[in-house]
Motif scaffolding. Sequence first.
Motif, short mmCIF file in Angstrom:
data_model
loop_
_atom_site.label_atom_id
_atom_site.label_comp_id
_atom_site.label_asym_id
_atom_site.label_seq_id
_atom_site.Cartn_x
_atom_site.Cartn_y
_atom_site.Cartn_z
N GLY A 98 0.83 -1.22 0.18
CA GLY A 98 0.06 -0.04 0.11
C GLY A 98 1.03 1.25 -0.03
O GLY A 98 1.87 1.29 0.38
N ALA A 99 0.38 2.19 -0.49
CA ALA A 99 0.79 3.63 -0.45
C ALA A 99 1.36 4.16 1.05
O ALA A 99 2.16 4.87 1.20
CB ALA A 99 0.09 4.58 -1.33
N LEU A 103 4.76 5.42 2.28
CA LEU A 103 5.02 6.46 3.25
C LEU A 103 5.69 6.33 4.37
O LEU A 103 6.78 7.04 5.00
CB LEU A 103 3.78 7.27 3.20
N TYR A 127 -0.56 11.63 7.68
CA TYR A 127 0.89 12.12 7.58
C TYR A 127 1.72 12.59 8.84
O TYR A 127 2.80 12.07 9.09
CB TYR A 127 0.91 13.30 6.57
N ASN A 174 -6.80 14.41 -0.01
CA ASN A 174 -7.80 13.74 0.89
C ASN A 174 -7.58 14.75 1.99
O ASN A 174 -6.33 14.64 2.63
CB ASN A 174 -7.55 12.44 0.91
N ILE A 204 -1.89 9.55 -5.04
CA ILE A 204 -2.77 8.44 -4.90
C ILE A 204 -4.03 8.50 -5.70
O ILE A 204 -5.01 7.71 -6.23
CB ILE A 204 -2.97 7.67 -3.56
N ILE A 246 -1.19 -2.74 -2.43
CA ILE A 246 -0.26 -2.29 -3.32
C ILE A 246 -0.14 -0.96 -3.73
O ILE A 246 -0.99 -0.25 -3.98
CB ILE A 246 -0.05 -3.17 -4.81
N TYR A 323 -14.26 13.03 -2.24
CA TYR A 323 -14.35 13.40 -0.92
C TYR A 323 -15.18 14.84 -0.89
O TYR A 323 -14.61 15.76 -1.88
CB TYR A 323 -13.30 13.55 0.26
C1 LIG Z 1 -5.86 6.01 0.57
C2 LIG Z 1 -4.55 7.06 0.61
C3 LIG Z 1 -3.41 6.77 0.93
C4 LIG Z 1 -2.96 4.92 0.83
O1 LIG Z 1 -3.26 4.36 0.06
P1 LIG Z 1 -3.26 2.62 0.14
O2 LIG Z 1 -4.21 1.96 0.12
O3 LIG Z 1 -2.18 2.32 1.46
O4 LIG Z 1 -2.26 2.40 -1.28
C5 LIG Z 1 -2.59 7.52 0.53
N1 LIG Z 1 -2.49 8.69 0.67
C6 LIG Z 1 -3.72 9.19 0.60
C7 LIG Z 1 -3.88 10.65 0.72
C8 LIG Z 1 -4.95 8.28 0.80
O5 LIG Z 1 -6.39 8.83 0.75
#
Ligand SMILES: *Cc1c(COP(=O)(O)O)cnc(C)c1O
Length: 397
Positions: A98-99, A103, A127, A174, A204, A246, A323
């Motif tokens: 996942g992103a 991070l 964050y 977001n 993302i 992923i 959103y």
């Molecule tokens: C959903 C989200 C992610 C994380 O996404 P993963 O499902 O972990 O890949 C990262 N940044 C923002 C701003 C998000 O809304």
Amino acid sequence: MRLATRVANIKPSETLAITAKANALKAEGRDVIGFGAGEPDFDTPANIKQAAIKAIEDGFTKYTPVGGTDELKDAIINKLKRDNSLVYKRSQIVVSCGAKHSLYNLAQALFETGDEVIIPAPYWVSYPDIVVLAGGKPVILNTLEKDGFKIKPEQLKSAITNNTRALIINGPSNPTGTVYSPEELKAIASVLIDENILIITDDIYEKILYTKYPFANIASVESKLKDRTIVVNGVSKAYAMTGWRIGYAAGPEEIISAVSKIQSQNTSNPTSISQKASVEALNGDQSVVSMMVGEFRKRRDVIVAALNDIPNVKCLLPEGAFYVFPNVSGVYGHSYKGKKITDSTQLIDYLLDEANVAAVPGAAFGSDDHIRISYATSLKNIEEGVKRIKNAIARLD
Ligand SMILES: *Cc1c(COP(=O)(O)O)cnc(C)c1O
């Protein structure tokens, strides 16, 4: 029980907590409309599922290289070239679970005590805590609603100190749906060119965009910054693949190799099967993405109009993501059964208890005048949910 101090230093993800609370109420039989979800309501496309089924049947079920397979790295390299005009080598790509994991590992690789990380607010809930877990210090840059929740170049400049290590930038954002235009990114880049700081761009929501201009990130508008920028992206939001876990980071080889080293001591590789599915997501038919974005756009228009029809509520038209972030401060000071509602958390509790609507307090994103409503749900739910909010607000004294 004595727990490590780092546990007390962070808060649990509020978006996940609200979703869990709403689901618990639903399980009790309450008719709750969930506006909390941070994920597309669409199913993962069939071609992507098939690629995963094939991976299982082919026995592609073992460890892969820690930072992802070459096949997936190549699909990511092609994507970054095709969509963002950014050219990378395999050694500049790491695939994570996942992103969010990318991070997290990036923060672990880059930040330590004394390091300041600039985060524009409203920000994505995770964050600040990801920075704190690495020992760094989040420096929050507040933006104004009248500026579309965008930071100003001068404001950024004055926030940079000798201890600044990085800026985290996220568009479409977001929770606000804010998108920086290429010109605005150029203006921000002009401040960063003279400073020795890293830029983490969280792309993302790249594909969930309603602007006339195409997507851009800071490295694609200012090539001089590419060597100091880490692009974070993933398949969760664009391809309705949140559960597959992923995400990836692309950037300078030294940083990416440090992230892989850290990953080798926490998760090892992301799931082999999900990697195969992600190759299909990135290389396969992209028409499903525009179908989903078309639906999100219709819902956005409906929900923004409906929210602006509620007295004391004001909602900007977001340009991306799924959103809305309405300003509800006009409701504060009104009371219910003698109890005054004075902040976003109290309003959210009131809406859940009295209107059966689950949304997220803006406080979780660094802005207490707002609430976050996800419109990744059916038009029927949107219409009914906003009607409930309107009626609940009308009932306040
Ligand atoms: C959903 C989200 C992610 C994380 O996404 P993963 O499902 O972990 O890949 C990262 N940044 C923002 C701003 C998000 O809304």
